[in-house]
Motif scaffolding. Structure first.
Motif, short mmCIF file in Angstrom:
data_model
loop_
_atom_site.label_atom_id
_atom_site.label_comp_id
_atom_site.label_asym_id
_atom_site.label_seq_id
_atom_site.Cartn_x
_atom_site.Cartn_y
_atom_site.Cartn_z
N PHE A 226 14.45 35.48 26.17
CA PHE A 226 15.36 34.10 26.30
C PHE A 226 15.21 33.33 24.94
CE2 PHE A 226 15.68 35.23 30.55
CZ PHE A 226 16.96 34.35 30.88
N PRO B 53 30.39 24.68 22.09
CA PRO B 53 30.05 23.33 22.36
C PRO B 53 28.68 22.68 21.89
CG PRO B 53 29.61 24.85 24.38
CD PRO B 53 29.98 25.70 23.01
N TYR C 12 33.73 32.63 27.98
CA TYR C 12 34.22 31.33 27.41
C TYR C 12 34.75 31.85 25.92
CZ TYR C 12 33.40 26.62 25.57
OH TYR C 12 33.65 25.43 25.01
N TYR D 205 19.58 35.92 35.37
CA TYR D 205 20.35 34.55 34.92
C TYR D 205 20.69 35.06 33.38
CZ TYR D 205 21.20 29.84 33.61
OH TYR D 205 21.74 28.60 33.26
N ALA D 206 19.91 35.88 32.61
CA ALA D 206 20.34 36.28 31.36
C ALA D 206 21.56 36.90 31.53
CB ALA D 206 19.42 37.41 30.71
N LEU E 256 28.49 12.50 33.15
CA LEU E 256 28.67 12.86 32.14
C LEU E 256 30.04 13.93 32.24
CD1 LEU E 256 25.22 13.71 30.90
CD2 LEU E 256 26.59 11.89 29.68
N LEU F 233 24.39 34.06 32.08
CA LEU F 233 24.69 33.51 30.75
C LEU F 233 25.53 34.31 30.02
CD1 LEU F 233 21.31 32.02 29.61
CD2 LEU F 233 23.49 30.92 30.53
N VAL G 205 15.59 27.67 43.47
CA VAL G 205 15.65 27.18 41.96
C VAL G 205 17.29 27.09 41.50
CG1 VAL G 205 15.04 27.67 39.48
CG2 VAL G 205 13.42 28.20 41.62
N VAL H 61 28.97 24.65 31.46
CA VAL H 61 28.72 26.31 31.32
C VAL H 61 27.32 26.23 32.14
CG1 VAL H 61 27.15 27.54 29.53
CG2 VAL H 61 29.74 26.45 29.10
N LEU H 62 26.61 25.51 32.20
CA LEU H 62 25.35 25.60 33.05
C LEU H 62 25.74 25.76 34.52
CD1 LEU H 62 22.42 25.29 32.44
CD2 LEU H 62 22.60 22.81 33.11
N THR I 221 30.85 19.92 28.11
CA THR I 221 30.93 21.36 28.04
C THR I 221 29.69 22.22 28.44
OG1 THR I 221 32.51 21.25 26.24
CG2 THR I 221 31.71 23.51 26.96
N VAL I 222 28.54 21.81 27.85
CA VAL I 222 27.22 22.26 28.26
C VAL I 222 26.88 22.33 29.61
CG1 VAL I 222 24.80 22.43 27.59
CG2 VAL I 222 26.43 22.12 26.11
N LEU I 223 27.35 21.28 30.23
CA LEU I 223 27.00 20.89 31.61
C LEU I 223 27.80 21.88 32.41
CD1 LEU I 223 26.15 17.11 32.38
CD2 LEU I 223 24.74 19.05 32.60
N LEU J 199 24.56 15.33 37.32
CA LEU J 199 24.83 14.82 35.89
C LEU J 199 26.25 14.74 35.49
CD1 LEU J 199 22.07 16.22 33.93
CD2 LEU J 199 22.35 13.95 34.41
N ILE K 97 17.94 34.85 22.89
CA ILE K 97 19.17 34.07 23.46
C ILE K 97 19.26 32.71 22.83
CG2 ILE K 97 20.50 33.09 25.36
CD1 ILE K 97 19.30 35.32 27.08
#
Lengths: 279, 279, 279, 279
Positions: A99, A117, B237, B226-227, B171, B230, B156, B179-180, B175-177, B167, A102
């Motif tokens: 990570f 972004p 993207y 999760y990796a 906001l 992502l 989790v 993507v999350l 973009t970051v949110l 959030l 990453i």
């Protein structure tokens, strides 16, 4: 790597990154200052620094994964054998490094790609810290009291760093948050050393794992580490600001260019609000 | 539906929605980009997409409720009989679907009604995720250790998704949110599959529910999921951004229209601050 | 210093600082008001107040450390002897004072140095409160029930103060947050006294440490303390506002200068957004 | 007041306030809309509503305190007698009412006084909810399992309301947050009734306090309550918007005055950013 070296190695990396950030942060703030009347622009020089930083992270992460896998008593990339799981501790450390790798890739993307972004680098770093803390948390089961306690204190530094870095996704160029990140990275690094000293004393008797006095001392010691980390960050900040001021005295003949606090303060917030370009 | 299929079905839905969002997010950002010099406007095309997405959610939620109620061993809409509660597990799943249905209705309202306050769709999705996690949390009582652990890890992903979506209420267009959210949805989907594999192995021996090695592996495995999530989000993207860039090369003869990072970055924040209209 | 005086001393300091802040906050807001049409500027007078406040903090912190170390039964700056750790309780108190000293230094830097980033004083105060709460939390192990409970309630005030002060890093000049900080400081102070009364009653019988009624009363008593703290803060706020209004009536002949709510409200938010200079 | 009525009474108040807010919120948003091109101004009519609301809160809080103290089996304002504490439960309820009274006073101050900082009313309401949850939390010790569980679920509604109201201190006029507050108030009210039904069934057998099925049903039931609360809030919102639209059709001949979403959306955020006056 359950020995002193296994704690000193990651500790050194965190101290190095913390020190490096504690130098980069004031330098960058000063450069943002110089352009306070015009559009905020971080000079291309910082892009290159970010690129190098990201590449270093990827390299260290790769080296770390290789080391964890191919040390003599490592799992050599085998996950299972007939007895069950092979060296899960090494696999967990490899996952942590993954990570951070990453995070390094995200730094490189932010420095080079026009598609990335803004805030991606902070989010990736925050995730890397979160994953580190997450894996450590489930790592602590069934250990002696003092061992659990020193690792819990590490988690305070790790999750604190994850939270402050996550805030940086939304509040870009906020000096206080950057200082917090620097100091927490140094704290994490020196605390890794402390864990090494406590669990694998280089000399003298072993620590009594169940003594309440030891617990109280270690908790307090954690605070002292943080006081030292704050001191180091503060001194670095002051030195860099003074050096930059000396070097740029001549062009700063016009009064707007000084490091007066009002312009300084406003820069970090304007960055949030008017979202100055960072290239 | 305590079998492999009962976990694969919701897993597939979350993976599908995660993939779909991971394509919509960059497409939308690129369209917002094109209008960077004028007033931000999401083309009406996206309204229609949101409408379809909301309708699909409502349809799936309705189908899910019906399926949970009227499968042969389901409660058939009876809540109590002389022996006490009837098939509460199915009722709980129905309740989860109900809130995803409410989220779908909120999407439809935001896409069609002029009365709907902005952020209602994000709040409804966040609530649906929160309710899912809330019901799962009280679901876990008195289960074997590994079973509890794989479901805790699911929480989790669920609560992480609920927090990041909450959030997004404040906001918008960050973009970051987004993507999350995409990556956490994919994670939740693939993790449902993993739970199915762990609790109802398709072949081979059952997992030892009390083995500490299994716990450590599963925790690490969650990070690997999760990796991968992502990676998928990132590749999607990048591909969408490149495809859009190729297609719109010709009109982008004027330099402001490019995907340069500075305009990109500022767009998401200007959206927050000047609250561009989204229609 | 496990006696009544050992709790009355820090309690007095917190009450004093809370009262002082509850006078400074409205005074400062009123001054910011007066300049509502021009650029917000806090008069240099407030810089001097901050400087004095910071110096007092440093002095008290230094005095506190010296007192904890060199009282007759203190550790006299020895950390270990042949029996193990020496008076760790005193060392922990010294550590708490150390961080309040750091907070005082940050106040001085913010008031004098052009390099200090804005919000540093709030961050340092928040850290000092966090460290206080952190050390208290690990302090409570193995104590009787009522003792643990009164200290847990103290932690609510301490961590509440740490959280609200941390928000002040980002939301400068927000009156509600400042009022919250004042009232939580007074609460902490009066609660230290209450702890002293409960654990070391000046007269009458000792409190039954295991009685459930005592626990319930103490929880409720904490709320009453807070109601009183809010009352004191509110009365001080109103009195200062009225006094300032009387004194500045003459120059306030033009209507923009009044204390009308609309200008008042906007000032705290404008400060956040346009980041008015504070010098 | 440990009987059905003792739960129905506060439940009715919360439902009433929730319904009232669910009508006031859209009305206010619509009025803010009408002035979207000029400076945002809430008409003085809303000041009066706030004043009445605050006065009602103070009155109800006073009546509640009196009732808790002077019911036949109440403490009659005595806190201790020779046997120890007198009727602490009633004293705790009085304390909760006290903080709602403080919240009412804050509403009145915000509606009348030019000194009151903006957001004071939200902070006071958030504190009242927090104190309620805080006292309930320490209230639950040593009760049967189902009793503890239904009260824990109440705490979710209470602390959820406290958190969303605390956000309103900083994000004024955010419709989504106001809708959340309305729905959580209705949820709290109906859940008080549900607690009454569960603990003091009007007819039929008592609930088995230790049955796991009852626990699962109650958790799910809480979600259904919230779905109903959302439905009520949504219907009220839609109805008020439509009614206002019909009534103001004539003056809305110019196109800017409509309830189009873009102006609607921007209003809540502009309020945050440019801090429109609310008088």
């Amino acid at each position: 790597m359950a020995n002193f070296k296994g704690h000193a190695l990651p500790g050194s990396f965190f101290v190095l990154f913390g020190l490096w950030w504690s130098l980069k942060t004031p330098l960058r703030q000063c450069c943002l200052q110089r352009h306070s009347t015009e559009r905020k622009k971080v000079p291309p020089f910082f892009k290159k620094l970010d690129l190098i930083e990201g590449s270093l992270k990827v390299f260290f992460a790769f080296a770390g994964i290789m080391a964890e896998q191919f040390v003599p008593d490592g799992p050599h990339a085998r996950l299972m054998n007939s007895d069950g799981w092979v060296k899960l501790m090494n696999w967990q450390h490899s996952t942590m490094y993954l990570f951070y790798g990453i995070s390094g890739i995200a730094d490189i993307l932010c420095a080079t790609s026009p598609f990335a972004p803004q805030g991606l680098d902070s989010m990736a770093l925050s995730l890397a810290l979160f994953v580190e803390g997450f894996l450590f948390k489930y790592h602590l089961h069934n250990r002696p009291m003092l061992d659990t306690h020193v690792h819990s204190l590490l988690l305070v530094a790790v999750f604190g760093g994850a939270a402050s870095t996550a805030l940086e996704v939304f509040l870009r160029n906020n000096t206080v948050l950057e200082v917090l990140r620097c100091s927490l990275a140094i704290l994490q690094g020196t605390w890794f050393y402390q864990i090494g000293f406590v669990l694998f004393p280089l000399s003298g008797p072993e620590w009594n794992q169940e003594d309440h006095g030891n617990m109280m001392f270690i908790t307090m010691c954690f605070c002292w580490h943080y006081a030292v980390a704050l001191l180091i960050t503060g001194v670095n900040y002051a030195v860099v600001c003074r050096v930059v001021r000396c070097c740029v005295t001549k062009p700063a003949s016009n009064i707007e260019m000084g490091f007066r606090k009002n312009t300084m303060d406003s820069s970090s917030q304007k960055a949030l609000l008017q979202q100055s370009d960072e290239e």
